[in-house]
Design a protein around this motif. Structure first.
Motif, PDB file in Angstrom:
ATOM      1  N   ARG A  64     -29.397  39.621  21.358  1.00 23.90           N
ATOM      2  CA  ARG A  64     -28.752  40.601  20.482  1.00 23.90           C
ATOM      3  C   ARG A  64     -29.762  41.404  19.679  1.00 23.90           C
ATOM      4  O   ARG A  64     -29.669  42.637  19.584  1.00 23.90           O
ATOM      5  CB  ARG A  64     -27.805  39.867  19.520  1.00 23.90           C
ATOM      6  N   ILE A  65     -30.732  40.727  19.103  1.00 24.05           N
ATOM      7  CA  ILE A  65     -31.667  41.398  18.208  1.00 24.05           C
ATOM      8  C   ILE A  65     -32.496  42.447  18.947  1.00 24.05           C
ATOM      9  O   ILE A  65     -32.856  43.482  18.381  1.00 24.05           O
ATOM     10  CB  ILE A  65     -32.582  40.360  17.514  1.00 24.05           C
ATOM     11  N   ALA A  66     -32.766  42.215  20.241  1.00 27.88           N
ATOM     12  CA  ALA A  66     -33.544  43.178  21.022  1.00 27.88           C
ATOM     13  C   ALA A  66     -32.693  44.329  21.520  1.00 27.88           C
ATOM     14  O   ALA A  66     -33.223  45.325  22.014  1.00 27.88           O
ATOM     15  CB  ALA A  66     -34.205  42.471  22.205  1.00 27.88           C
ATOM     16  N   THR A  67     -31.374  44.208  21.385  1.00 34.65           N
ATOM     17  CA  THR A  67     -30.474  45.247  21.885  1.00 34.65           C
ATOM     18  C   THR A  67     -30.102  46.252  20.812  1.00 34.65           C
ATOM     19  O   THR A  67     -30.188  47.470  21.019  1.00 34.65           O
ATOM     20  CB  THR A  67     -29.191  44.610  22.452  1.00 34.65           C
ATOM     21  N   VAL A  68     -29.698  45.765  19.638  1.00 33.29           N
ATOM     22  CA  VAL A  68     -29.146  46.675  18.628  1.00 33.29           C
ATOM     23  C   VAL A  68     -30.100  46.962  17.475  1.00 33.29           C
ATOM     24  O   VAL A  68     -30.078  48.064  16.911  1.00 33.29           O
ATOM     25  CB  VAL A  68     -27.804  46.121  18.099  1.00 33.29           C
ATOM     26  N   GLU A  69     -30.954  46.017  17.107  1.00 30.30           N
ATOM     27  CA  GLU A  69     -31.844  46.253  15.963  1.00 30.30           C
ATOM     28  C   GLU A  69     -32.827  47.406  16.212  1.00 30.30           C
ATOM     29  O   GLU A  69     -33.101  48.187  15.305  1.00 30.30           O
ATOM     30  CB  GLU A  69     -32.603  44.977  15.607  1.00 30.30           C
TER      31      GLU A  69
END
Length: 462
Positions: A397-402
């Protein structure tokens, strides 16, 4: 055709090949702008080509220029801006009107970018992530009214005897009463904890720096660990993420459907801010088309905190399938009884002579409350994350939206809205999201060209 300006020269000759302005111009040429062109007429005064104005705004957003006055000055002197504007010095008023009036087109253009990504094979719908960023509102902290503070001030002002005040002091006293009464009334009507009197679309928010400032919440659904393409956007004044997962994913599904992409087999990850009963219920009831992974947050402990430290909490009590409950001493409790906010209550039996009383309650009888619906969906989410690959998928998740927020806030420098009007705020946010998507498509095209070049070099060596 290259056009020469006697003083400034020809922008087509001044801007080198491969410049960002040229790639933006090429991307804008692929967009369908017929919705914009229908607003113009061959009669009356001369207007700027909407494709050129759009290209100017996209390029300005990507290089960190967000004020219309600065963009207008750049159109007079900067070769890249002059190339995009077709050689015209577009005024700041025209730029503002274009941005303000075309929020619907910006939303449609985002759908077009998603369609381009699907056609190019860079739209992984099994790698969705939902999160939000806080955007500074165009408002002062002096315009903020909080429900808690206004109630406190009304209690303080009620203790003042207005009969002993001078006419001037009495007038000021009445103005303060009116201000806080109106603030309390509006907060209660909107069911919110704060308002901004000069900006209806904003509220008091805590920013990552720790400061409490007027702001807007921008909720984004992004796709792809490496692609990071935005497929859904929501803008509101909510102080938290809680309860927003349903609206975010339904918006994303609508965009995917309009873009001709698959709307089943989606998989989305969200952080602990979405670990609420409403979001967990949505995840449990919509598994047919979206697999949601949410890490645990504060809502995972659904019982109210004990008043005294060291006392038994919810985990020491057993609630059976028939909804009866057993206390840590092994005694069957009275209940269940309905409680407020959807909770269920049980009462202890024989607490007075129980040997565990000192560790269970300081009162005459132990009361246990629990949200059984929350416990059910919470346990289902725990089970989902515990499956093979569940935690690994969530960690993506963190590599997708942040990085989306990093690009918009740090690279593009967009941290504050320039308007107080709801339609303009939404249009401005959509314009920046469109610029982000354009940059991601350009990056994907660059990588594709590099891959083909390396592939050709490899085969030529054999």
């Amino acid at each position: 055709m290259a056009q020469l300006d006697a003083v400034l020269g020809c922008p087509s000759l001044q801007v080198p090949e491969g410049h960002l302005a040229r790639t933006v111009l090429g991307m804008v040429a692929e967009l369908d702008v017929s919705r914009l062109e229908t607003q113009y007429s061959s009669l009356g005064r001369h207007g700027y080509a909407p494709r050129n104005v759009l290209a100017v705004w996209l390029y300005a957003s990507l290089i960190g220029i967000h004020h219309a006055s600065k963009v207008a000055r750049a159109c007079q002197t900067d070769a890249a801006f002059r190339l995009l504007s077709g050689g015209y010095a577009i005024s700041d008023g025209t730029l503002k009107r274009f941005r303000r009036r075309n929020g619907t087109f910006f939303a449609d253009a985002i759908v077009q970018t998603v369609r381009f990504a699907r056609e190019r094979g860079v739209l992984p719908i099994e790698e969705l992530a939902v999160d939000s960023m806080r955007l500074r509102a165009h408002a002062s902290t002096k315009a903020v009214r909080t429900l808690k503070r206004s109630r406190e001030r009304l209690e303080e002002l009620a203790t003042i005897d207005s009969d002993v005040l001078s006419p001037t002091e009495r007038e000021g006293h009445e103005a303060k009463l009116k201000k806080h009464r109106e603030a309390v009334k509006e907060c209660e009507e909107k069911d919110c904890t704060s308002i901004v009197v000069t900006n209806e679309s904003a509220a008091l928010m805590k920013f990552p720096s720790g400061a409490g400032l007027p702001g807007h919440r921008v909720t984004v659904t992004a796709a792809g660990i490496s692609e990071r393409l935005v497929i859904g956007v929501l803008v509101d004044a909510d102080a938290t993420d809680s309860g927003k997962l349903e609206a975010a994913l339904l918006e994303a599904r609508s965009v995917l459907e309009r873009a001709g992409a698959a709307t089943s087999g989606l998989q989305a990850a969200a952080d602990a801010g979405y670990f609420s009963e409403k979001d967990l219920q949505f995840s449990a009831h919509n598994r047919a088309w979206v697999d949601v992974l949410i890490t645990e947050g504060a809502a995972a402990t659904n019982t109210l905190p004990t008043k005294e430290p060291g006392l038994f909490d919810r985990d020491q009590f057993t609630i059976h399938p028939d909804r009866s409950a057993t206390c840590p001493a092994g005694r069957l409790m009275q209940g269940p009884y309905p409680h407020h906010h959807g909770r269920t209550m049980w009462l202890g039996v024989g607490c007075g002579d129980c040997p565990q009383r000192a560790r269970c309650t300081k009162g005459k009888q132990r009361t246990l409350t629990a949200n059984l619906n929350l416990e059910t969906v919470r346990d289902q989410m725990r089970e989902r994350l515990a499956r093979p690959g569940g935690r690994e998928r969530y960690n993506q998740r963190i590599a997708t939206v942040e990085p989306v927020f990093a690009n918009i806030e740090d690279v593009m420098g967009f941290r504050r809205a320039s308007s107080r009007h709801a339609t303009t705020i939404l249009a401005e946010v959509l314009l920046k999201i469109l610029a982000h998507n354009v940059s991601r498509l350009l990056a994907a095209r660059k990588l594709s060209c590099l891959w083909f070049q390396l592939e050709d070099e490899f085969w030529s060596t054999l």
